[in-house]
Every structure is written in C-alpha cells, then in structure tokens.
Design a protein around this motif. Structure first.
Motif, PDB file in Angstrom:
ATOM      1  N   THR A 122      -4.806   8.617  -4.681  1.00  0.00           N
ATOM      2  CA  THR A 122      -4.296   7.311  -4.261  1.00  0.00           C
ATOM      3  C   THR A 122      -3.434   6.722  -5.376  1.00  0.00           C
ATOM      4  O   THR A 122      -3.240   7.315  -6.421  1.00  0.00           O
ATOM      5  N   GLY A 123      -2.937   5.506  -5.143  1.00  0.00           N
ATOM      6  CA  GLY A 123      -2.207   4.777  -6.162  1.00  0.00           C
ATOM      7  C   GLY A 123      -0.897   5.436  -6.545  1.00  0.00           C
ATOM      8  O   GLY A 123      -0.269   6.160  -5.768  1.00  0.00           O
ATOM      9  N   SER A 128      -3.869  -1.999 -10.179  1.00  0.00           N
ATOM     10  CA  SER A 128      -4.618  -1.479  -9.035  1.00  0.00           C
ATOM     11  C   SER A 128      -5.919  -0.878  -9.542  1.00  0.00           C
ATOM     12  O   SER A 128      -5.970  -0.317 -10.641  1.00  0.00           O
ATOM     13  N   ASP A 144       0.837  -1.190   0.000  1.00  0.00           N
ATOM     14  CA  ASP A 144       0.000   0.000   0.000  1.00  0.00           C
ATOM     15  C   ASP A 144       0.884   1.258   0.000  1.00  0.00           C
ATOM     16  O   ASP A 144       1.604   1.519   0.960  1.00  0.00           O
ATOM     17  N   ASP A 163      -8.403   7.669  -9.413  1.00  0.00           N
ATOM     18  CA  ASP A 163      -8.455   8.437  -8.164  1.00  0.00           C
ATOM     19  C   ASP A 163      -7.158   9.216  -8.027  1.00  0.00           C
ATOM     20  O   ASP A 163      -6.084   8.639  -7.881  1.00  0.00           O
ATOM     21  N   THR A 173      -7.267   1.732  -8.469  1.00  0.00           N
ATOM     22  CA  THR A 173      -7.305   3.149  -8.077  1.00  0.00           C
ATOM     23  C   THR A 173      -6.848   4.075  -9.197  1.00  0.00           C
ATOM     24  O   THR A 173      -6.465   5.207  -8.936  1.00  0.00           O
TER      25      THR A 173
END
Length: 362
Positions: free
Chosen positions: A352-353, A344, A148, A349, A346
């Motif tokens: 994030t990512g 992923s 993460d 977004d 994400t």
C-alpha cells in the motif's frame, strides 16, 4: 546519532536470509526453467529422426545414434562430463563473500540504491520507492497523500541541500523532474507514472554501474563472460547437432548438457566481481543489512527514533521494512514510529501507500 562501528556477532539464524534469498530463489527457478526447456528441446531433437528424420538421409534409430553404439556411448559420456563442466563454471561465477560484521548505520555518503547495489550488484524494484523516502527524510522532497493511491512528490530542496544528496538519488530526482523547488511528480500507479518511474530506475541502474566502476568497487568477471560466450556457442552447436547437420543427432546432447549445467552464469550479478576496496564497502553495507533484516539480535544506536527513521529507506531498498519495524518493536517494546515526512500510517506495508503508487513495472 548512529554508532557506525562494526561489531563481530554470530548470525542469529532465526529470521533467515532477506530479499537477497528471494533473488537467489528466482535465479534458481530461472535455471530450473531453462533446464526444463533445454531438456524438452533435447528430447524433441532425439525423437525427431524416429518420425521425420534429420537433414541427412538416415532415418530412425540410425539417425539418432549412428552406425556405432560406441559413438553413442562416447556421446553420452561426453554429455555427463559437459554437464559437470557447466556446473563447475556456474559455481565459479558466484562470488562467495564472508559474513559481514554487524553495522548499526548506513555507510557514510551512500544512498539506499548505492547500498543495495554494492551488496547485490543490482538494484531491485524497491529502489525508486526507497530513494524517494530517502529524499523525503533528507528534506529534499515533500510527500503528500492527495487521495487513496495518489501521491504528490514535490521538490523542496535548496541547491545546497541537493549537493549533499548522493548522486544516484539525484539521478532519480532528475528523471522524475523534481530536482527544482516547486516541481511536482504525481505517482498514482498509472501506466504513465509507472513508465516514468521505470525510466528513472533504468537511469539509476546505469548510474550505479558507472559509480561502482569509477570508484573501483566492481569490475567485470572475465571468467563469467567467457562462460556466457561458451554457453551461447554450445546452444548453436546443439541446434546443429539435433538437426543432424553434424552427424547423428545424439551429438547435440553434450552441447545442450553444458548449457543446462552453466545456466548459473546468466544469473543477476554474476558478471561482476568486487575489488579489494569494493569488498570493504560491501562488507560495511552488508553488515547494516544484517541489522535491518533482523539477522542481528541487537539494533544498537538505531533504537533511537531519529536513527531508526533514517534507516527506513535502506530497509525498503533491501525489501525488509516489515522486519525492521518488527525488530524495533522487539528491542524497544514500542511500536515502530511513523515519521513526520511520511503522511500516512501505511509506511511499513509493502502493498500500500507510496510503495504501491511508485511501482516501476506499472
């Protein structure tokens, strides 16, 4: 693949301007802040003689307006004229381009950073992320989500593949050390990672300037640079005026009024002008941005999954990835696809990512 033909289409007006408007708003806030700062300096300079007096022997009101109220009136009138002249110079620094015709694909040969630069005359914080996504889409690097907030970018492109990549994207790859096969860069949002990305972004910006000048797309705006020089000179003269070195301190007001009115000449991109060739390339790139940002009602051939995904890095460059995915969903009735090269969910977004891990300002 893409239908790169242009299509004249009226502006839908529903979505508003894209990230370019955010930049314009930031520039406007900068000008307001500068005007407030200059106004505070002016008030301080005008009130100083009432308490301490300027560098001359005069004190009180005489130190501000002098022995003649006619001179004070002339100074006030000159301040109004100087502010108007500064505003006129500031407006002339902005290059007004007509609304670009719709284009459903990127300009051939231009990467995300080049596309953004030829439209805005600068690249934003999203340029490194957009470029990494473009390299992944072009099978030059592999993106791996290790944990993460921790991403591994590995170079997998052959020399032949890298020769097909645009030069600005290659500059970032060189800066991050991922140009060779098996080379790895870790983006984890740490200061070390952020510094490397920031240096890569600086190298990309320099490369974009060199590319635009070499290809005769953008040239320096002499009028804007003269305005900047005049604003700097007036700043010095305003300081001397408010110190009483030129006479009554009110004589500093016209100079500070010109500076306040001309702050727009320092806005990003005002120091450059498009050449005729540059306007053609900029129109094509801006037409593609119209589609990405949702200011066009249709997305044409970009409704095809492969074409949509190839356009994703360009949407990130302009800061409209969320609008681009919403546009696809509205037109096709399906959720925006997630590419195989992005491991992923994400992708769309911005907080994030990889978009977070590769922030250049960390």
């Amino acid at each position: 693949m893409y239908d790169n033909g242009d299509e004249n289409q009226p502006d839908s007006g529903g979505e508003g301007r894209s990230a370019a408007q955010g930049r314009a708003a930031d520039a406007a806030r900068m000008r307001v802040a500068g005007a407030v700062l200059l106004g505070a300096s002016a008030c301080t300079g005008l009130l100083l003689p009432l308490v301490w007096g300027p560098t001359s022997n005069a004190r009180g009101l005489a130190a501000i307006v002098g022995d003649s109220f006619v001179l004070a009136g002339v100074a006030v009138g000159m301040s109004v004229v100087a502010w108007g002249a500064g505003r006129r110079w500031s407006r002339s620094a902005r290059e007004e381009l007509p609304e670009a015709p719709v284009r459903y694909g990127p300009v051939p040969g231009l990467g995300p950073a080049q596309t953004e630069y030829v439209v805005r005359k600068w690249i934003g914080d999203s340029a490194p992320t957009a470029t990494l996504l473009h390299l992944a889409e072009q099978s030059a690097v592999r993106l791996t989500l290790v944990d993460d907030g921790l991403w591994q970018i590995e170079g997998i492109g052959t020399p032949q593949r890298w020769r097909q990549i645009d030069p600005i994207s290659r500059v970032l790859a060189d800066s991050l050390g991922i140009r060779s096969t098996g080379a790895v860069f870790v983006a984890d949002g740490s200061p070390t990672s952020g510094y490397a990305v920031r240096e890569g972004m600086r190298a990309m910006s320099d490369a974009c300037r060199s590319w635009a000048a070499q290809d005769d797309l953008l040239v320096p705006s002499i009028r804007t640079w003269i305005g900047r020089a005049m604003a700097c000179l007036c700043t010095v003269l305003a300081a001397l005026g408010f110190l009483g070195a030129l006479g009554p301190t009110l004589l500093g007001a016209p100079f500070v009024a010109f500076v306040a009115g001309s702050l727009g000449v320092f806005a990003a991109g005002t120091g450059l002008r498009h050449t005729p060739t540059g306007r053609q390339v900029s129109a094509a790139a801006a037409g593609f941005e119209r589609v990405l940002s949702g200011r066009s009602k249709t997305i044409g051939s970009a409704a095809v999954r492969e074409c949509f995904l190839a356009a994703v890095p360009y949407a990130f460059a302009f800061g409209v990835a969320d609008r681009w995915s919403a546009q696809y969903r509205r037109v096709t009735g399906r959720a925006a696809p997630n590419p195989d090269w992005y491991p992923s969910p994400t992708l769309y977004d911005d907080e994030t990512g990889l978009q977070w891990a590769a922030k250049p300002h960390n």
